[in-house]
Design an enzyme around this catalytic site. Structure first.
Site, short mmCIF file in Angstrom:
data_model
loop_
_atom_site.label_atom_id
_atom_site.label_comp_id
_atom_site.label_asym_id
_atom_site.label_seq_id
_atom_site.Cartn_x
_atom_site.Cartn_y
_atom_site.Cartn_z
N GLU A 164 -2.43 7.78 -4.43
CA GLU A 164 -2.73 6.90 -5.55
C GLU A 164 -4.05 7.35 -6.18
O GLU A 164 -5.02 7.52 -5.43
CB GLU A 164 -2.87 5.47 -5.03
CG GLU A 164 -2.68 4.43 -6.10
CD GLU A 164 -2.48 3.05 -5.51
OE1 GLU A 164 -3.39 2.23 -5.69
OE2 GLU A 164 -1.45 2.80 -4.85
N HIS A 214 -0.62 -0.15 -9.79
CA HIS A 214 -1.30 -1.09 -8.87
C HIS A 214 -1.88 -2.29 -9.64
O HIS A 214 -3.09 -2.53 -9.64
CB HIS A 214 -2.41 -0.34 -8.10
CG HIS A 214 -2.78 -1.02 -6.81
ND1 HIS A 214 -3.20 -0.34 -5.70
CD2 HIS A 214 -2.81 -2.32 -6.45
CE1 HIS A 214 -3.47 -1.18 -4.72
NE2 HIS A 214 -3.23 -2.40 -5.16
N ARG A 230 0.85 -1.19 0.00
CA ARG A 230 0.00 0.00 0.00
C ARG A 230 0.89 1.24 0.00
O ARG A 230 1.89 1.29 0.75
CB ARG A 230 -0.90 0.04 1.25
CG ARG A 230 -2.08 -0.92 1.24
CD ARG A 230 -3.13 -0.54 0.19
NE ARG A 230 -4.28 -1.45 0.17
CZ ARG A 230 -4.41 -2.49 -0.65
NH1 ARG A 230 -3.49 -2.77 -1.54
NH2 ARG A 230 -5.50 -3.25 -0.61
C1 DGY Z 1 -5.61 -6.20 -2.97
O1 DGY Z 1 -6.14 -7.27 -3.27
O2 DGY Z 1 -5.55 -5.78 -1.81
C2 DGY Z 1 -5.04 -5.40 -4.09
O3 DGY Z 1 -4.09 -4.49 -3.65
C3 DGY Z 1 -6.14 -4.67 -4.83
O4 DGY Z 1 -6.74 -3.76 -3.97
#
Ligand code: DGY
Length: 324
Positions: free
Chosen positions: A265, A284, A236
């Site tokens: 983001e 991402h 994250r």
């Molecule tokens: C997750 O599965 O947590 C990915 O980062 C997509 O949000």
């Protein structure tokens, strides 16, 4: 029972829900504004949520009809888990099925940064192939180096295993708990946070994000890292302070960074970090493979179906609801 899904997901999950006799509701158009999204939620018994919509106290107050939420993600940092548990609302998530895909992206970023792949690709696109130059755009090799894993769960394990097998890297990790499997199978060594940042040649984040770890990787951390180290974040963006990361890169406190998640983001196209030859940024895409996304659809549908049958969700972020 009405299940609201805010975006199309792979058909396998939709089919499972329909075959289980559930009424699946999709929005009439993409990119719902928040008020419209809320209206759909208010009319649903259960939600299968794609993306990072916030499920907080406000949401639960405004949607008293919602009895279960299945996230189309492994991460649940956008959910107030305590509030959901107090309201007895199970929150499903999708672990395991995306561990390979996400760790592949961490591994890809590590190599891209080590060999300056995106910088070199840009040169080619700019018509700037250049002559063979013994001293220009040199990367570094990873053989025998030390991978430091922050958060050695399923995804961290997959990353560590790849690094061990491909480059015989030494594995150190920092975690809430010891990971005995990693210690046994990968010869991984548990270290303190300080040791992790000081000893890693590649430092890769694979932990669940919690608010008190916001900007944990900041100037005071980067200045203790090795000058030839590579920072990888596929977890994250909130884990790193991006301005501090930029400063650490331009002042050569660290060697490079590979990010599949940014802070904020999405990243602005004008963010100066994107100009650096030592950086590779992806939007991402950790779980963005056909296999992982099908798996996530299946697991999310299983979570909803279990809930409708009065059973425990097989993958639940707040299993405490079942003891209330
Ligand atoms: C997750 O599965 O947590 C990915 O980062 C997509 O949000």
């Amino acid at each position: 029972m009405k299940v609201f899904i805010n975006k199309r997901i792979p058909e396998i999950g939709v089919k499972m829900l329909e075959e289980a006799g559930l009424e699946v509701i999709f929005p009439t158009h993409d990119n719902l504004p928040p008020e419209e999204w809320l209206k759909y939620c208010q009319n649903a018994d259960a939600i299968l949520n794609v993306g990072h919509n916030k499920f907080d106290r406000d949401f639960f107050g405004q949607c008293p009809n919602v009895k279960a939420i299945a996230l189309y993600s492994v991460g649940f940092d956008h959910v107030d888990i305590k509030e959901a548990s107090q309201k007895n609302i199970p929150i499903g998530n999708t672990p395991d099925v995306l561990s390979r895909a996400t760790s592949d992206v961490a591994f890809l970023l590590m190599q891209s940064v080590a060999r300056r792949a995106s910088f070199n690709f840009q040169k080619v696109k700019d018509g700037n192939w250049g002559d063979f130059d013994p001293l220009h755009a040199l990367g570094q090799e990873l053989y025998g180096k030390t991978l430091g894993v922050f958060g050695l769960g399923r995804i961290g394990f997959e990353m560590a295993e790849k690094c061990k097998k491909a480059f015989d890297m030494k594995i150190i990790y920092h975690n809430r708990h010891h990971n005995e499997e990693a210690e046994k199978e990968l010869n991984a060594t548990y270290v303190s946070f300080e040791e992790l940042i000081e000893q890693s040649d590649v430092l890769s984040i694979h932990a669940n994000f919690v608010p008190d770890q916001k900007d944990l990787f900041n100037a005071s951390v980067f200045e203790k890292m090795k000058p030839d180290s590579i920072f990888i974040n596929t977890a994250r963006g909130g884990f790193h302070d991006q301005k501090d990361l930029y400063e650490a890169l331009i002042s050569k406190q660290i060697w490079g960074a590979g990010l599949d998640v940014t802070n904020p983001e999405p990243i602005s196209k004008d963010d100066p970090i994107l100009e650096l030859s030592s950086v590779c940024v992806l939007p991402h895409i950790g779980s963005a493979t056909i296999e992982a996304r099908n798996g996530m659809a299946k697991v999310a549908a299983e979570n909803i179906i279990a809930f409708t049958k009065g059973e425990k969700m097989p993958n639940c972020a707040n299993p405490e609801v079942y003891n209330i």
